[in-house]
Write a protein that holds these residues in place. Structure first.
Motif, PDB file in Angstrom:
ATOM      1  N   VAL A  25      10.134 -23.994  44.103  1.00  0.00           N
ATOM      2  CA  VAL A  25      10.580 -22.841  43.309  1.00  0.00           C
ATOM      3  C   VAL A  25      11.603 -23.291  42.269  1.00  0.00           C
ATOM      4  CG1 VAL A  25      11.878 -20.675  43.405  1.00  0.00           C
ATOM      5  CG2 VAL A  25      10.051 -21.097  45.045  1.00  0.00           C
ATOM      6  N   ALA A  26      12.515 -24.172  42.658  1.00  0.00           N
ATOM      7  CA  ALA A  26      13.522 -24.674  41.716  1.00  0.00           C
ATOM      8  C   ALA A  26      12.870 -25.456  40.579  1.00  0.00           C
ATOM      9  CB  ALA A  26      14.548 -25.532  42.455  1.00  0.00           C
ATOM     10  N   LEU A  27      11.889 -26.292  40.904  1.00  0.00           N
ATOM     11  CA  LEU A  27      11.187 -27.049  39.861  1.00  0.00           C
ATOM     12  C   LEU A  27      10.412 -26.126  38.927  1.00  0.00           C
ATOM     13  CD1 LEU A  27       9.773 -30.159  41.764  1.00  0.00           C
ATOM     14  CD2 LEU A  27      11.559 -30.123  40.036  1.00  0.00           C
ATOM     15  N   LEU A  28       9.735 -25.149  39.503  1.00  0.00           N
ATOM     16  CA  LEU A  28       8.987 -24.202  38.673  1.00  0.00           C
ATOM     17  C   LEU A  28       9.931 -23.420  37.765  1.00  0.00           C
ATOM     18  CD1 LEU A  28       6.366 -22.856  41.211  1.00  0.00           C
ATOM     19  CD2 LEU A  28       5.902 -24.161  39.153  1.00  0.00           C
ATOM     20  N   THR A  29      11.081 -23.036  38.280  1.00  0.00           N
ATOM     21  CA  THR A  29      12.050 -22.303  37.472  1.00  0.00           C
ATOM     22  C   THR A  29      12.533 -23.153  36.314  1.00  0.00           C
ATOM     23  OG1 THR A  29      12.753 -21.017  39.402  1.00  0.00           O
ATOM     24  CG2 THR A  29      14.260 -21.088  37.523  1.00  0.00           C
ATOM     25  N   GLN A  30      12.763 -24.424  36.559  1.00  0.00           N
ATOM     26  CA  GLN A  30      13.181 -25.331  35.497  1.00  0.00           C
ATOM     27  C   GLN A  30      12.110 -25.421  34.406  1.00  0.00           C
ATOM     28  OE1 GLN A  30      13.596 -29.497  36.594  1.00  0.00           O
ATOM     29  NE2 GLN A  30      15.549 -29.549  35.488  1.00  0.00           N
ATOM     30  N   ARG A  31      10.848 -25.529  34.810  1.00  0.00           N
ATOM     31  CA  ARG A  31       9.745 -25.595  33.842  1.00  0.00           C
ATOM     32  C   ARG A  31       9.584 -24.275  33.095  1.00  0.00           C
ATOM     33  NH1 ARG A  31       4.491 -27.637  36.641  1.00  0.00           N
ATOM     34  NH2 ARG A  31       3.712 -27.461  34.519  1.00  0.00           N
ATOM     35  N   ILE A  32       9.777 -23.158  33.789  1.00  0.00           N
ATOM     36  CA  ILE A  32       9.657 -21.839  33.164  1.00  0.00           C
ATOM     37  C   ILE A  32      10.740 -21.656  32.105  1.00  0.00           C
ATOM     38  CG2 ILE A  32       9.980 -19.366  33.613  1.00  0.00           C
ATOM     39  CD1 ILE A  32       8.454 -19.880  36.294  1.00  0.00           C
ATOM     40  N   VAL A  33      11.951 -22.074  32.402  1.00  0.00           N
ATOM     41  CA  VAL A  33      13.049 -21.974  31.429  1.00  0.00           C
ATOM     42  C   VAL A  33      12.730 -22.816  30.196  1.00  0.00           C
ATOM     43  CG1 VAL A  33      15.466 -22.588  31.035  1.00  0.00           C
ATOM     44  CG2 VAL A  33      14.814 -21.384  33.112  1.00  0.00           C
ATOM     45  N   HIS A  34      12.208 -24.015  30.432  1.00  0.00           N
ATOM     46  CA  HIS A  34      11.859 -24.898  29.309  1.00  0.00           C
ATOM     47  C   HIS A  34      10.764 -24.279  28.443  1.00  0.00           C
ATOM     48  CE1 HIS A  34      11.071 -28.534  27.052  1.00  0.00           C
ATOM     49  NE2 HIS A  34       9.797 -28.414  27.371  1.00  0.00           N
TER      50      HIS A  34
END
Length: 85
Positions: A25-34
């Protein structure tokens, strides 16, 4: 929220953790923000927008899984990643 505020290492269960739902979830959130930042500049990039929607759906499914198994971990994820629910 900028990319630098998300420290995905905080969500690892152990040093070599790459598969726990919290970390994913943390990795996906980072990609979503980018991708969100990218799409503010490139409004007509429909393929990236589609990818963003797929990432959001995948994150939602993982968050539902975490909530079903541990309400405490779910609340910690929401607070740590500044997500609304």
């Amino acid at each position: 929220m900028s990319e630098s505020t998300i420290n995905v290492a905080d969500f690892k269960a152990h040093e070599t953790d790459t598969g726990s739902a919290d970390y994913q979830v943390a990795l996906l959130t980072q990609r979503i923000v980018h991708l969100t930042a990218h799409l503010t500049l490139h409004k007509k990039d429909t393929s990236s927008r589609r990818g963003l929607l797929k990432l959001v759906a995948q994150r939602r499914k993982l968050l539902d899984y975490v909530k079903a198994n541990s309400e405490e971990r779910y609340q910690k994820l929401l607070a740590g990643l500044n997500l609304r629910k």
